[in-house]
Design a protein around this motif. Structure first.
Motif, PDB file in Angstrom:
ATOM      1  N   GLU A  82      -7.403   3.714   8.399  1.00 19.76           N
ATOM      2  CA  GLU A  82      -7.594   2.875   9.584  1.00 19.76           C
ATOM      3  C   GLU A  82      -8.940   3.261  10.182  1.00 19.76           C
ATOM      4  O   GLU A  82      -9.580   4.218   9.712  1.00 19.76           O
ATOM      5  N   THR A  84      -9.808   3.361  13.873  1.00 18.41           N
ATOM      6  CA  THR A  84      -9.939   3.784  15.275  1.00 18.41           C
ATOM      7  C   THR A  84     -10.421   5.231  15.390  1.00 18.41           C
ATOM      8  O   THR A  84     -11.330   5.539  16.180  1.00 18.41           O
ATOM      9  N   ARG A 113      -4.099   2.615   2.064  1.00 19.44           N
ATOM     10  CA  ARG A 113      -2.819   3.282   2.369  1.00 19.44           C
ATOM     11  C   ARG A 113      -1.936   3.196   1.135  1.00 19.44           C
ATOM     12  O   ARG A 113      -1.759   2.107   0.573  1.00 19.44           O
ATOM     13  N   GLU A 115       1.057   2.524   0.147  1.00 19.38           N
ATOM     14  CA  GLU A 115       2.325   1.932   0.579  1.00 19.38           C
ATOM     15  C   GLU A 115       2.950   1.212  -0.593  1.00 19.38           C
ATOM     16  O   GLU A 115       2.295   0.964  -1.606  1.00 19.38           O
ATOM     17  N   TYR A 122      -0.695  -4.207   0.967  1.00 18.86           N
ATOM     18  CA  TYR A 122      -1.486  -3.761  -0.175  1.00 18.86           C
ATOM     19  C   TYR A 122      -1.892  -2.300   0.017  1.00 18.86           C
ATOM     20  O   TYR A 122      -1.737  -1.738   1.095  1.00 18.86           O
ATOM     21  N   GLN A 127      -9.464  -4.922   7.136  1.00 21.45           N
ATOM     22  CA  GLN A 127      -9.175  -5.115   8.565  1.00 21.45           C
ATOM     23  C   GLN A 127     -10.417  -5.609   9.295  1.00 21.45           C
ATOM     24  O   GLN A 127     -11.542  -5.175   9.001  1.00 21.45           O
ATOM     25  N   GLU A 131     -12.903  -2.277  18.868  1.00 28.58           N
ATOM     26  CA  GLU A 131     -12.642  -1.143  19.759  1.00 28.58           C
ATOM     27  C   GLU A 131     -13.538  -1.242  20.993  1.00 28.58           C
ATOM     28  O   GLU A 131     -14.726  -1.578  20.870  1.00 28.58           O
ATOM     29  N   ARG A 258       4.587   1.190  17.688  1.00 26.21           N
ATOM     30  CA  ARG A 258       3.410   1.354  16.834  1.00 26.21           C
ATOM     31  C   ARG A 258       3.550   2.625  15.981  1.00 26.21           C
ATOM     32  O   ARG A 258       4.239   3.559  16.314  1.00 26.21           O
ATOM     33  N   TYR A 262      -1.761   8.008  18.384  1.00 24.13           N
ATOM     34  CA  TYR A 262      -2.750   8.124  19.461  1.00 24.13           C
ATOM     35  C   TYR A 262      -2.512   7.180  20.634  1.00 24.13           C
ATOM     36  O   TYR A 262      -3.201   7.251  21.643  1.00 24.13           O
ATOM     37  N   TYR A 263      -1.531   6.287  20.538  1.00 23.19           N
ATOM     38  CA  TYR A 263      -1.402   5.282  21.594  1.00 23.19           C
ATOM     39  C   TYR A 263      -0.881   5.845  22.915  1.00 23.19           C
ATOM     40  O   TYR A 263      -0.041   6.742  22.943  1.00 23.19           O
ATOM     41  N   ALA A 280       3.087  -8.742  10.919  1.00 24.12           N
ATOM     42  CA  ALA A 280       2.105  -8.434  11.974  1.00 24.12           C
ATOM     43  C   ALA A 280       0.710  -8.819  11.497  1.00 24.12           C
ATOM     44  O   ALA A 280       0.204  -8.234  10.547  1.00 24.12           O
ATOM     45  N   GLY A 307      -5.187  -7.490   9.915  1.00 27.36           N
ATOM     46  CA  GLY A 307      -5.247  -7.484   8.448  1.00 27.36           C
ATOM     47  C   GLY A 307      -5.664  -8.870   7.961  1.00 27.36           C
ATOM     48  O   GLY A 307      -4.941  -9.848   8.169  1.00 27.36           O
TER      49      GLY A 307
HETATM   50  P1  HAM Z   1      -1.981  -0.902  12.175  1.00 24.64           P
HETATM   51  O1  HAM Z   1      -0.863  -1.571  12.897  1.00 24.64           O
HETATM   52  O2  HAM Z   1      -1.653   0.239  11.319  1.00 24.64           O
HETATM   53  O3  HAM Z   1      -3.028  -0.468  13.287  1.00 24.64           O
HETATM   54  O4  HAM Z   1      -2.750  -1.971  11.308  1.00 24.64           O
HETATM   55  C1  HAM Z   1      -3.301  -3.127  11.918  1.00 24.64           C
HETATM   56  C2  HAM Z   1      -3.081  -4.342  11.035  1.00 24.64           C
HETATM   57  O5  HAM Z   1      -3.599  -4.109   9.722  1.00 24.64           O
HETATM   58  C3  HAM Z   1      -1.628  -4.711  10.798  1.00 24.64           C
HETATM   59  O6  HAM Z   1      -1.105  -5.461  11.859  1.00 24.64           O
HETATM   60  C4  HAM Z   1      -1.745  -5.548   9.533  1.00 24.64           C
HETATM   61  O7  HAM Z   1      -2.193  -6.860   9.856  1.00 24.64           O
HETATM   62  C5  HAM Z   1      -2.853  -4.829   8.781  1.00 24.64           C
HETATM   63  N1  HAM Z   1      -2.277  -3.886   7.782  1.00 24.64           N
HETATM   64  C6  HAM Z   1      -1.827  -2.633   7.978  1.00 24.64           C
HETATM   65  N2  HAM Z   1      -1.393  -2.088   6.823  1.00 24.64           N
HETATM   66  C7  HAM Z   1      -1.579  -3.021   5.859  1.00 24.64           C
HETATM   67  C8  HAM Z   1      -1.342  -3.076   4.451  1.00 24.64           C
HETATM   68  N3  HAM Z   1      -0.852  -2.039   3.786  1.00 24.64           N
HETATM   69  N4  HAM Z   1      -1.645  -4.228   3.790  1.00 24.64           N
HETATM   70  C9  HAM Z   1      -2.171  -5.292   4.454  1.00 24.64           C
HETATM   71  N5  HAM Z   1      -2.427  -5.292   5.767  1.00 24.64           N
HETATM   72  C10 HAM Z   1      -2.140  -4.184   6.487  1.00 24.64           C
HETATM   73  C11 HAM Z   1      -4.218   0.135  13.025  1.00 24.64           C
HETATM   74  O8  HAM Z   1      -4.706   0.262  11.925  1.00 24.64           O
HETATM   75  C12 HAM Z   1      -4.958   0.562  14.281  1.00 24.64           C
HETATM   76  N6  HAM Z   1      -6.153   1.305  13.876  1.00 24.64           N
HETATM   77  C13 HAM Z   1      -5.289  -0.645  15.127  1.00 24.64           C
HETATM   78  C14 HAM Z   1      -6.031  -0.286  16.381  1.00 24.64           C
HETATM   79  C15 HAM Z   1      -7.329  -0.431  16.614  1.00 24.64           C
HETATM   80  N7  HAM Z   1      -5.470   0.266  17.456  1.00 24.64           N
HETATM   81  C16 HAM Z   1      -6.424   0.470  18.369  1.00 24.64           C
HETATM   82  N8  HAM Z   1      -7.566   0.078  17.855  1.00 24.64           N
END
Ligand code: HAM
Length: 416
Positions: A82, A84, A113, A115, A122, A127, A131, A258, A262-263, A280, A307
């Motif tokens: 990610e 942030t 990731r 997953e 994926y 993304q 910020e 979430r 860190y939130y 999401a 995403g």
């Molecule tokens: P997150 O909820 O882990 O937040 O990921 C944000 C978005 O990334 C998800 O809502 C989804 O659309 C997409 N996403 C996450 N994992 C996957 C995956 N394996 N495959 C496809 N899409 C994915 C964050 O990453 C935080 N850094 C968001 C943030 C920014 N919070 C504060 N600032």
């Protein structure tokens, strides 16, 4: 020899799809410009410790999903799961607190990731990350949510729901954690195995477990919104009031916690009704204690990430438009081999005049070349022996079938 395929959970985005991505990126750039965000480009890999301390040791991302390896110097490196934590690392490293606040950043790039892959999930995904760092104002939370909604509005996405919660702060969250554990303790044996493990380490995560038995147990769990300290409560109330003033339809969801540690205060997600279980399209919130966790001075921040695979999937399933698929303006058709050098020279001249042009490189028949021209281009520029002798071109409009004979200057004028 056996074929080598792309690793599980990764995707090749090919020409018939990449123009759709280009459209989504263009729309994103328009939105971030209108909100005053500046592009930031950060490394794909970081020191593993950044995510251990920033994202949190007990999160699924850090415990199970990171691509971590030792580099040849023996340092532990992780492909960013990610952005942030990286943006905050950069903010601290470059002393950005000295400039005017808040500093606003955007970035589009791949995250990693480990997953279990499925539709919309994926191992490498892209993304759009946004910020805003340096202000505690709840109106900045509202700006972030508004920006995300404006992005989807411009893309024509429908059937979306904004869900909102507050996850409190280090002052009120421990009290809520205790209340939640007291509520869950009698049900501990009925929780799924993962949630039993979360009970001591990260009980809030039990609230968003998808296992039906856990969901049933947490249905009547105490709400964090009843346990917020006065500061978090006032912050949350202002966010809601300001969103209402913007006419935003939001749903409060006490279960939204979430997956990243860190939130603080505001947490939100935007869910698509057309995506199945990975629904999401974005998630975000405020992270006022992240800077300290990674060695900086206390600095508030708020943001979200979307995403883009899920955005493209939702647009496709809703039949949203990606603009016009780009076509060449001209395709040069050569009637025989003697014309190919002239064709190459003409292509060079047209391209230098900003006219998207292609030609045949496979010595194919005129019929085959005309077929390609009709599939890929607005016009065919036909070059045969007589055209070369008379220094002119036959231009065929592939939509109407009309043909005319033109000099080079007329050809350029017409195609422009
Ligand atoms: P997150 O909820 O882990 O937040 O990921 C944000 C978005 O990334 C998800 O809502 C989804 O659309 C997409 N996403 C996450 N994992 C996957 C995956 N394996 N495959 C496809 N899409 C994915 C964050 O990453 C935080 N850094 C968001 C943030 C920014 N919070 C504060 N600032």
């Amino acid at each position: 020899m056996s074929k080598i395929e792309a690793p599980r959970g990764t995707r090749d985005i090919l020409g018939d799809e990449s123009w759709k991505w280009a459209y989504v990126r263009r729309v994103a750039q328009g939105v971030v410009n209108d909100f005053g965000y500046k592009e930031i480009s950060l490394p794909i890999f970081e020191h593993t410790e950044l995510f251990h301390r920033g994202v949190g040791q007990t999160t699924d991302v850090v415990e199970k999903e990171m691509y971590t390896f030792l580099d040849k110097g023996g340092r532990s490196i992780t492909l960013r799961p990610e952005l942030t934590a990286s943006v905050m690392r950069s903010y601290i490293e470059h002393n950005m607190a000295r400039g005017s606040q808040p500093q606003k950043f955007w970035c589009i790039g791949p995250m990693f990731r480990y997953e279990r892959p499925q539709k919309g999930r994926y191992r490498q995904f892209v993304q759009l990350d946004i910020e805003a760092i340096g202000s505690k104002s709840p109106l900045l939370d509202v700006e972030i949510i508004d920006l995300s909604m404006e992005f989807y509005r411009r893309l024509g996405l429908k059937n979306l729901q904004v869900v909102l919660n507050s996850v409190g702060c280090p002052e009120c969250r421990p009290l809520y954690k205790k209340a939640l554990q007291d509520f869950l303790a009698p049900h501990l044996p009925e929780l799924c195995e993962s949630c039993q493990g979360r009970f001591d380490r990260n009980p809030l995560r039990i609230l968003d477990c998808k296992t039906p038995s856990c969901k049933a147990i947490t249905e009547n769990a105490p709400s964090i919104l009843d346990h917020l300290c006065p500061d978090c409560r006032a912050h949350f109330d202002t966010v809601i009031k300001a969103l209402e003033k913007l006419g935003a339809e939001i749903k409060l969801d006490k279960r939204l916690v979430r997956g990243l540690d860190y939130y603080t205060k505001t947490a939100f997600e935007i869910l698509s009704g057309d995506l199945g279980s990975q629904n999401a399209v974005c998630g975000g919130g405020r992270y006022d204690n992240l800077a300290e966790a990674i060695g900086g001075v206390s600095t508030p921040g708020v943001g979200f990430a979307s995403g883009l695979e899920r955005v493209v999937l939702t647009m496709e399933s809703q039949g949203a438009t990606f603009g016009k698929e780009p076509r060449n303006r001209a395709y040069i058709v050569t009637a025989d081999d003697t014309a190919v050098l002239e064709a190459a020279r003409t292509a060079n001249i047209l391209r230098a005049s900003h006219i998207a042009t292609d030609m045949d490189y496979m010595s194919r028949s005129v019929k085959a070349q005309m077929k390609t021209a009709s599939g890929t281009s607005d016009f065919a520029v036909i070059l045969g022996q007589s055209e070369i002798e008379q220094h002119n071109y036959t231009l065929k409009n592939m939509a109407t079938g009309e043909q005319e004979t033109l000099s080079l200057e007329e050809l350029i004028d017409k195609l422009k």
